[in-house]
Design a protein around this motif. Sequence first.
Motif, PDB file in Angstrom:
ATOM      1  N   MET A 149      51.155  37.615  43.762  1.00 52.18           N
ATOM      2  CA  MET A 149      50.053  38.067  44.593  1.00 52.18           C
ATOM      3  C   MET A 149      48.877  38.366  43.477  1.00 52.18           C
ATOM      4  O   MET A 149      49.105  39.027  42.657  1.00 52.18           O
ATOM      5  N   ALA A 150      47.747  38.155  44.076  1.00 48.23           N
ATOM      6  CA  ALA A 150      46.419  38.528  43.438  1.00 48.23           C
ATOM      7  C   ALA A 150      45.690  39.311  43.899  1.00 48.23           C
ATOM      8  O   ALA A 150      45.557  39.133  45.142  1.00 48.23           O
ATOM      9  N   LEU A 151      44.923  40.208  43.163  1.00 44.23           N
ATOM     10  CA  LEU A 151      43.809  41.133  43.936  1.00 44.23           C
ATOM     11  C   LEU A 151      42.573  40.414  43.612  1.00 44.23           C
ATOM     12  O   LEU A 151      41.946  39.842  42.572  1.00 44.23           O
ATOM     13  N   LEU A 152      41.806  39.655  44.725  1.00 45.58           N
ATOM     14  CA  LEU A 152      40.716  38.983  44.773  1.00 45.58           C
ATOM     15  C   LEU A 152      39.295  39.664  45.356  1.00 45.58           C
ATOM     16  O   LEU A 152      39.885  40.628  46.124  1.00 45.58           O
ATOM     17  N   ASN A 153      38.250  39.585  44.663  1.00 42.55           N
ATOM     18  CA  ASN A 153      37.145  40.326  45.309  1.00 42.55           C
ATOM     19  C   ASN A 153      36.447  39.592  46.541  1.00 42.55           C
ATOM     20  O   ASN A 153      36.012  38.578  46.136  1.00 42.55           O
ATOM     21  N   PHE A 154      36.259  40.322  47.474  1.00 38.88           N
ATOM     22  CA  PHE A 154      35.541  39.562  48.682  1.00 38.88           C
ATOM     23  C   PHE A 154      34.508  40.527  48.866  1.00 38.88           C
ATOM     24  O   PHE A 154      34.710  41.720  49.530  1.00 38.88           O
ATOM     25  N   GLY A 155      33.140  40.163  48.461  1.00 36.92           N
ATOM     26  CA  GLY A 155      32.057  40.933  48.748  1.00 36.92           C
ATOM     27  C   GLY A 155      32.145  42.425  48.267  1.00 36.92           C
ATOM     28  O   GLY A 155      31.597  43.448  49.042  1.00 36.92           O
ATOM     29  N   GLY A 156      33.007  42.874  47.011  1.00 35.66           N
ATOM     30  CA  GLY A 156      32.994  44.102  46.608  1.00 35.66           C
ATOM     31  C   GLY A 156      34.226  44.794  47.003  1.00 35.66           C
ATOM     32  O   GLY A 156      34.347  45.814  46.571  1.00 35.66           O
ATOM     33  N   VAL A 157      35.116  44.240  47.791  1.00 34.58           N
ATOM     34  CA  VAL A 157      36.327  44.692  48.491  1.00 34.58           C
ATOM     35  C   VAL A 157      37.452  43.672  47.950  1.00 34.58           C
ATOM     36  O   VAL A 157      37.477  42.567  48.099  1.00 34.58           O
ATOM     37  N   GLU A 195      41.272  42.333  47.857  1.00 32.87           N
ATOM     38  CA  GLU A 195      42.436  42.124  48.939  1.00 32.87           C
ATOM     39  C   GLU A 195      43.520  41.354  48.119  1.00 32.87           C
ATOM     40  O   GLU A 195      43.232  40.668  47.054  1.00 32.87           O
ATOM     41  N   ASN A 196      44.714  41.636  48.890  1.00 31.76           N
ATOM     42  CA  ASN A 196      45.709  40.914  48.556  1.00 31.76           C
ATOM     43  C   ASN A 196      45.994  39.394  48.624  1.00 31.76           C
ATOM     44  O   ASN A 196      45.784  39.386  50.135  1.00 31.76           O
ATOM     45  N   VAL A 197      45.797  38.446  47.874  1.00 27.82           N
ATOM     46  CA  VAL A 197      45.709  37.165  48.373  1.00 27.82           C
ATOM     47  C   VAL A 197      46.848  36.356  47.581  1.00 27.82           C
ATOM     48  O   VAL A 197      46.926  36.644  46.178  1.00 27.82           O
TER      49      VAL A 197
END
Length: 348
Positions: free
Chosen positions: A1-9, A11-13
């Motif tokens: 699991m990686a933490l990715l940045n979506f528009g400054g937020v 999320e676990n992906v």
Amino acid sequence: MALLNFGGVEENVVTRAEFPLEKALEVLKNDTVAILGYGVQGPGQALNLRDNGFNVIVGQRKESASWTKAIADGWVPGKDLFDIEEACKRATYIQFLLSDGGQIDGWATVKKHLTAGKTLGFSHGFGITFNDQTGIVPAADVDVVLVAPKGSGTSLRRLFQQGKGLNSSYAIYQDATGKAYDKVIAYGVGVGSGYLFETDFRREVYSDLTGERGVLMGAIAGIFEAQYAVLRENGHTPSEAFNETVEELTQSLMPLVAENGMDWMYANTSVTAQRGALDWRHKFREATRPVFEDLYQSVKEGKEAAIAIDAARRPDYRESLAKELAEIRESELWKTGKTVRGLRPENA
């Protein structure tokens, strides 16, 4: 699991690079996955799992149209195609893909065979989130998970066959065995997800019901009808009105948005189109936001769930649905659409 940045937020992906198919097969190597229901999502998920090498069976009501479709797709009665009760007996991972109304009716059968340690999977948070209306309350000794492909079962299958993937959300409602995470991600990879992003059952169903009634289906259909009517009332021909309302959007502009985003689509249109679209988008946003707020509140309060459950239980629902769909199909807008589609080069 990686933490990715979506528009400054963040999320676990989970991507297929970090959780490859080989790992998914290893996680579920001792499981028999039963796909219950062979209607909307069932065929895509079942066929993709089978093609990927998982031990999968299908549970479907005998002699139904879906039973016949399953046989046509290569499922063999008594080997990997069973009635729902027999499939539940044989399965260790039950993927509950009956319609929301069908899940209510079939819950007693499924519940009876959910022995300790089994996994109950969903592709929609409806039954669990609105369990005060559905009665679907699993025992505490089973894993309860969700993998929700973000599109139709048909799209899931087509993209899989093209070597692509349809993104899916995943959620864990109950982890009785301590292995629910690996199992739900393995299942998501198995059905061909492009990547998996974390959610929960409540957020999944709230966003799904809002999206279906909003941008994905309800809103876009209403906007098509409104613009087409205005153009026709002002003297434009059916062909011109349809091309400017539907054909250009679906065949030209939306592929550009899918490729690189809305700004890129704007950048690849004329200055006249850019300026008008950029200015009018604010008016459309402000005009429609109150409608979306009302819609979301109706979903959140369970009103939309109640409407859907009541409709599914009406004995004349399919008959009344056919009439509503015929009304759309026989309208000038969509009769024109049928003609226009037939004129596309690939169909001419």
